[in-house]
Design a protein around this motif. Structure first.
Motif, PDB file in Angstrom:
ATOM      1  N   GLY A  34     -15.781  -2.138  11.837  1.00  0.00           N
ATOM      2  CA  GLY A  34     -14.848  -2.568  10.813  1.00  0.00           C
ATOM      3  C   GLY A  34     -13.916  -1.484  10.304  1.00  0.00           C
ATOM      4  N   THR A  35     -14.085  -0.243  10.767  1.00  0.00           N
ATOM      5  CA  THR A  35     -13.205   0.853  10.375  1.00  0.00           C
ATOM      6  C   THR A  35     -11.793   0.564  10.860  1.00  0.00           C
ATOM      7  OG1 THR A  35     -15.032   2.419  10.564  1.00  0.00           O
ATOM      8  CG2 THR A  35     -12.816   3.335  10.531  1.00  0.00           C
ATOM      9  N   LEU A  36     -10.825   0.692   9.968  1.00  0.00           N
ATOM     10  CA  LEU A  36      -9.441   0.373  10.292  1.00  0.00           C
ATOM     11  C   LEU A  36      -8.760   1.503  11.038  1.00  0.00           C
ATOM     12  CD1 LEU A  36      -8.414  -1.144   6.861  1.00  0.00           C
ATOM     13  CD2 LEU A  36      -9.226  -2.351   8.890  1.00  0.00           C
ATOM     14  N   VAL A  37      -7.813   1.153  11.886  1.00  0.00           N
ATOM     15  CA  VAL A  37      -6.970   2.110  12.597  1.00  0.00           C
ATOM     16  C   VAL A  37      -5.523   1.764  12.244  1.00  0.00           C
ATOM     17  CG1 VAL A  37      -6.230   2.954  14.853  1.00  0.00           C
ATOM     18  CG2 VAL A  37      -8.602   2.242  14.502  1.00  0.00           C
ATOM     19  N   GLY A  38      -4.762   2.772  11.837  1.00  0.00           N
ATOM     20  CA  GLY A  38      -3.380   2.534  11.477  1.00  0.00           C
ATOM     21  C   GLY A  38      -3.222   1.958  10.089  1.00  0.00           C
ATOM     22  N   GLU A  44      -6.164   9.994   9.740  1.00  0.00           N
ATOM     23  CA  GLU A  44      -5.420  10.160  10.985  1.00  0.00           C
ATOM     24  C   GLU A  44      -4.855   8.804  11.392  1.00  0.00           C
ATOM     25  OE1 GLU A  44      -8.032  11.804  13.868  1.00  0.00           O
ATOM     26  OE2 GLU A  44      -8.352  13.640  12.751  1.00  0.00           O
ATOM     27  N   CYS A  45      -3.773   8.826  12.123  1.00  0.00           N
ATOM     28  CA  CYS A  45      -3.127   7.586  12.580  1.00  0.00           C
ATOM     29  C   CYS A  45      -2.889   6.642  11.400  1.00  0.00           C
ATOM     30  CB  CYS A  45      -3.950   6.896  13.663  1.00  0.00           C
ATOM     31  SG  CYS A  45      -3.070   5.537  14.468  1.00  0.00           S
ATOM     32  N   ARG A  46      -2.358   7.211  10.328  1.00  0.00           N
ATOM     33  CA  ARG A  46      -2.166   6.421   9.108  1.00  0.00           C
ATOM     34  C   ARG A  46      -1.185   5.285   9.303  1.00  0.00           C
ATOM     35  NH1 ARG A  46      -1.477   9.392   3.685  1.00  0.00           N
ATOM     36  NH2 ARG A  46      -1.364   7.207   3.222  1.00  0.00           N
TER      37      ARG A  46
END
Length: 70
Positions: A34-38, A44-46
């Protein structure tokens, strides 16, 4: 047919906002845990410009798409 497609597009737009909008921009993905990316919550990769550009192309001129591209 046009009415059905118009309704479907509206539903897809709302679902995208409900699921992918993090309050500042559209998220790229999430990990199995469930960790978000972007997302604006990432160190990182905000922000992922590819996702924001596709949001504009797919959704057109919406409040969120304008905010995402700022």
């Amino acid at each position: 047919l046009v009415d059905r497609l118009t309704h479907r597009i509206s539903h897809l737009r709302q679902t995208l906002d409900d699921v992918a909008w993090d309050g500042q921009w559209y998220q790229r993905a999430s990990f199995d845990d469930g960790t978000l990316v972007g997302s604006h919550v990432n160190s990182e990769c905000r922000i992922d410009l590819l996702v924001q550009a596709w949001a504009v192309l797919a959704l057109g001129d919406t409040l969120h798409s304008r905010q995402a591209m700022q």
